[in-house]
Design an enzyme around this catalytic site. Sequence first.
Site, PDB file in Angstrom:
ATOM      1  N   TYR A  60       0.865  -1.175   0.000  1.00  0.00           N
ATOM      2  CA  TYR A  60       0.000   0.000   0.000  1.00  0.00           C
ATOM      3  C   TYR A  60       0.904   1.227   0.000  1.00  0.00           C
ATOM      4  O   TYR A  60       0.909   2.040   0.928  1.00  0.00           O
ATOM      5  CB  TYR A  60      -0.935   0.016   1.215  1.00  0.00           C
ATOM      6  CG  TYR A  60      -2.015  -1.037   1.183  1.00  0.00           C
ATOM      7  CD1 TYR A  60      -2.265  -1.784   0.029  1.00  0.00           C
ATOM      8  CD2 TYR A  60      -2.816  -1.279   2.298  1.00  0.00           C
ATOM      9  CE1 TYR A  60      -3.263  -2.744  -0.002  1.00  0.00           C
ATOM     10  CE2 TYR A  60      -3.818  -2.234   2.267  1.00  0.00           C
ATOM     11  CZ  TYR A  60      -4.032  -2.966   1.119  1.00  0.00           C
ATOM     12  OH  TYR A  60      -5.027  -3.910   1.091  1.00  0.00           O
ATOM     13  N   ARG A  61       1.675   1.327  -1.046  1.00  0.00           N
ATOM     14  CA  ARG A  61       2.682   2.377  -1.224  1.00  0.00           C
ATOM     15  C   ARG A  61       2.067   3.732  -0.892  1.00  0.00           C
ATOM     16  O   ARG A  61       1.010   4.085  -1.414  1.00  0.00           O
ATOM     17  CB  ARG A  61       3.109   2.292  -2.689  1.00  0.00           C
ATOM     18  CG  ARG A  61       4.395   2.933  -3.093  1.00  0.00           C
ATOM     19  CD  ARG A  61       5.585   2.591  -2.317  1.00  0.00           C
ATOM     20  NE  ARG A  61       6.249   1.342  -2.644  1.00  0.00           N
ATOM     21  CZ  ARG A  61       7.338   0.911  -2.008  1.00  0.00           C
ATOM     22  NH1 ARG A  61       7.882   1.626  -1.033  1.00  0.00           N
ATOM     23  NH2 ARG A  61       7.889  -0.239  -2.338  1.00  0.00           N
TER      24      ARG A  61
END
Length: 508
Positions: free
Chosen positions: A448-449
């Site tokens: 979940y950059r």
Amino acid sequence: GASSSTHHGDFLKCLSDHSNTSIPIYTPQNSKYSFILQSTLASLRFNTSTTPKPFLILTPLTESHVQTAVVCSKKHGIQIKVRSGGHDFEGLSYISDVPFIIVDLFNLKKIDVDVNSKVAWVQSGATTGEVYYTIAKKSKTLGFPAAICTTVGVGGHFSGGGYGFMLRKYGTAADNVIDARIVDAHGKILNRKSMGKGLFWAIRGGGGGSFGIVISWKIKLVTVPPVVTVFSVSKTLAEGATSLVHKWQQAAHKLPHELFIMLGLGIVDATPKGEKTIIATFDSMYLGDAKKLQTIMQARFPELGLESKDYTEMSWIQSVLLFDGIPTNSSIDVLVSRPQPKSLAKVKSDYVKQVIPPIELENIWKRILKDEQTGMMFMPYGGKMSEIAETETPFPHRNGTLFKIIYLVYWTEEQVGISKKYLNQIKRMYEFMTPYVTKSPREAYANYRDLDLGQTSKNGTASYAQAKVWGSKYFKGNFDKLVYVKSKVDPDNFFRNEQSIPRDSSLT
Ligand code: FDA
């Protein structure tokens, strides 16, 4: 300018000098360029007229094309971005603030399933849906524990961990990788044996874009029963949501490994006048039949008040369709023929190790009701996740983790002019949650950059100290080992992005 086009000309010449067959190339002048660029671009936030665009897109057809792309980019000092499924939440696989090219792997999507040995070789350009489909076509009792969303690409997904409804039974996708083929910074193809232990460790959770281009993965298939059972039940505050959420936090991580109960929190109309209330939705998948699940729920979570009619039995592959929002009576062919959904969204993540008491939940509800478009999902941990040591892969969120929080805000194309408003909403929510989540470091999920956690000022040139700020959140104590591996395998920092693993110059 003239010098840069000569430069690009030299690069193109290098590409043709180095390969026997020609690599499909798209420049902005090519009529298909926009189509190719947008084909797997999942976030419409990065599809505007001002978004930086690549001066070239390479779409390799073979492993050797990928090698050529690396050798020539390195020789001519060209920044590359690697794209598999294009689902990166910050667009890191297809944007950059320096001139760049995209090496897009969508043509490399071969999947070889060996039912007898219960393994498969999967190329990075395949989607998780194509993996599930190919397994299901060959066996009703084998599956693979990866993303809920079936358009996610294998390349980025396995690189950052990867989870779905079988997380508590089988761990992450990366936990089930047993070999890989990677093109390194010298353009060499390495497998598990030739890449060595450190690099094989780093590519199973250390995040995409730092170590090389993984072309294919050998995965261990997992056993699924012929029948799984699902339920979905929603409760508003008036129906006791607060105490159910409290109970869920205590129960979900301790349930049998076969049972995964995800919890979604959003808002719904409470009265016809449009007053709002919180709604908690419990979506579950159990690897077993309804009768067994009913017994477990009655013993462990009777407060949810499930009745026989709430349980639905189906095949594992139908549950894959269900949880991705596809009608379960559809042909599973949709998993290989579906256009990729695109949206305007921002996502953030947190981990929780201590139960949040009801009185604090009430405060959280008030916050959600104020920022109506930002929702939360809680993903239970425990089970297999607690049995794998924190250092076994770079993915460190293991024993002691009760659940992960996903914050998500979506907005529409009509609202694109006020995107800032929604980006601020989710930031406020994240700030608000500080007391309830992990600290020092405040942990986050690498897949979940989130560039709010920090990024390099100039693409990919962070110092160790800068990168440690976000690196310790994604990887905790494993960050230092990732830096060590990076320094050994890519001392020139050829593979880099806004949050890539930095080198330590004393190690190179
Ligand atoms: P993409 O191609 O954008 O790559 C992501 C990163 O990896 C980039 O930095 C890229 O350069 C690098 N990379 C790509 N291919 C590589 C390769 N072959 N070798 C080395 N580096 C490579 N996650 C999850 O765990 N469970 C879920 O259910 C979901 N669901 C979900 C839904 C939606 C709608 C989105 C947008 C995202 C998710 N995710 C998720 C997050 C997802 O796991 C994450 O974005 C992955 O990195 C996406 O992989 P792609 O190959 O699609 O992305």
